[in-house]
Design an enzyme around this catalytic site. Structure first.
Site, PDB file in Angstrom:
ATOM      1  N   GLY A 212       0.811  -1.218   0.000  1.00  0.00           N
ATOM      2  CA  GLY A 212       0.000   0.000   0.000  1.00  0.00           C
ATOM      3  C   GLY A 212       0.842   1.263   0.000  1.00  0.00           C
TER       4      GLY A 212
ATOM      5  CE1 TYR B 233      -5.763 -13.372  -3.669  1.00  0.00           C
ATOM      6  CE2 TYR B 233      -6.818 -13.976  -5.734  1.00  0.00           C
ATOM      7  CZ  TYR B 233      -6.728 -13.137  -4.633  1.00  0.00           C
ATOM      8  OH  TYR B 233      -7.600 -12.097  -4.504  1.00  0.00           O
TER       9      TYR B 233
ATOM     10  CG  LEU C 241      -6.467  -5.867 -19.823  1.00  0.00           C
ATOM     11  CD1 LEU C 241      -5.312  -6.331 -20.703  1.00  0.00           C
ATOM     12  CD2 LEU C 241      -7.772  -6.531 -20.254  1.00  0.00           C
TER      13      LEU C 241
ATOM     14  CG  ASP D 174      -5.237 -15.775 -17.478  1.00  0.00           C
ATOM     15  OD1 ASP D 174      -5.438 -15.529 -16.279  1.00  0.00           O
ATOM     16  OD2 ASP D 174      -4.537 -15.058 -18.229  1.00  0.00           O
TER      17      ASP D 174
END
Ligand code: UFG
Length: 327
Positions: free
Chosen positions: A39, A143, A192, A287
């Site tokens: 962050g 993840y 993207l 993906d």
């Protein structure tokens, strides 16, 4: 005391910083906890700030004793799918153990309202589209595995301790706050839309399309993009629902509308008015071809309605942010 005094963990990140602003604009009290590993302090536009880790019990005790916190929103996860495959323990440590410690600190301090940032990655390769919350969770990477493990832990904590939560499974977060003061800033950037905008600004030579042979109309992957402030609004409604006594719940968050990588590039070209050089590359491992959310449940239960569902709004707000070069 304000009705909501929210501890936003990970409030200096992309989605967390939008949440902080949304809560402050709505009159809530906000305290941010962020270790600044990902962050950025300057993205936190108000409220109180603590730098540190969510697994630091002494720090959690200090925060809870110094502030009348009555709910926690948790955005402080690592979220790079590829990195999670290469270094899964980093993900289990931060995303699972870190969250466990955060919840432990909350329960010890009597705070039992929790909004959790989950992900479409819990579903893995979809067996049906749109993906509803009933779709079997079969994450294909660490993840997603850490996120579904936390959801399981939350369920058990509800049963055992009366710990109330809403878990929000985001699809593809996009866009930036209309003020132009905050936006997406990842280092390194892998998403993207910001990469396309960097290519438009000439900061990258081109944008690579990862795979042009998917079983989709134009051969490129389709994703369901959702504006970051529509995400923030959903968190706020989830919080209201918990305070109104509604039971713990899990919701998808997307627009139920998909755009291909090529469509995103085309819209970005129109909005920026700049050339965006494209290179066709190999598929990126892991993906799925199409990820589209079924978001009826949150609409029905919480009355959530996206306000910025068109891709043009998402890309133009991101463009207003990126143009300033503050990322
Ligand atoms: N893509 C490209 N070129 C790029 C970057 C991305 O073609 O340079 C493509 C990807 O292959 C994908 C689409 O653009 O088809 C979107 O990719 P992003 O990296 O922006 O987002 P993902 O869909 O991979 O990931 C997002 C979140 C993850 C989450 C996942 C779950 O960033 O945290 O959605 O659906 F796990």
């Amino acid at each position: 005391m304000k009705q909501y005094n929210v501890l936003v963990v990970g409030g200096a990140g992309y989605i967390g910083s939008h949440m902080v602003k949304f809560l402050l604009d709505g009159g809530s009290g906000v305290v941010t906890l962020d270790d600044l590993s990902k962050g950025h302090r300057d993205l936190v536009c108000g409220g109180k700030f603590y730098e540190g880790s969510m697994d630091d019990q002494a720090l959690l005790d200090k925060i809870f004793s110094e502030n009348m916190i009555n709910a926690v929103m948790h955005f402080a996860a690592y979220s790079l799918v590829g990195e999670s495959v290469i270094d899964p323990l980093k993900y289990y440590k931060n995303n699972l153990y870190g969250t466990l410690e955060l919840i432990r600190g909350m329960i010890r301090n009597g705070v039992k309202n929790f909004i959790f940032s989950s992900t479409a990655a819990v579903y893995g390769e979809p067996v049906e589209t749109p993906i509803t919350e009933e779709h079997p969770p079969r994450p294909t990477n660490p993840y997603g595995a850490t996120k579904i493990a936390v959801e399981r832990m939350l369920r058990d904590c509800d049963t055992a301790y009366g710990f109330k939560y809403v878990s929000l499974r985001y699809f593809n977060a996009a866009g930036a706050d209309e003020s132009g003061k905050i936006g997406e800033r990842h280092e390194p950037e892998s998403h993207l839309i910001p990469l396309i905008l960097k290519a438009a600004l000439g900061e990258r030579e081109n944008i690579s399309i990862f795979g042009t042979d998917y079983p989709t109309p134009d051969g490129t992957c389709i994703r369901d993009y959702i504006h970051v402030n529509d995400l923030a609004r959903a968190h706020s409604l989830a919080l209201e629902a918990l305070f109104a006594g509604q039971p713990s719940a899990v919701y998808n968050l997307g627009n139920s509308k998909g755009y291909s990588v090529r469509e995103v590039i085309d819209v970005a070209g129109k909005i920026t008015g700049l050339p965006i050089p494209v290179v066709e590359s190999e598929r990126r491992p892991g993906d799925p071809a199409v990820l589209i959310a079924g978001s009826d449940k949150i609409k029905q239960d919480l009355g959530w309605k996206p306000q910025r569902e068109d891709l043009e709004t998402m890309i133009s707000t991101a463009w207003e942010w990126h143009k300033q070069g503050k990322y």
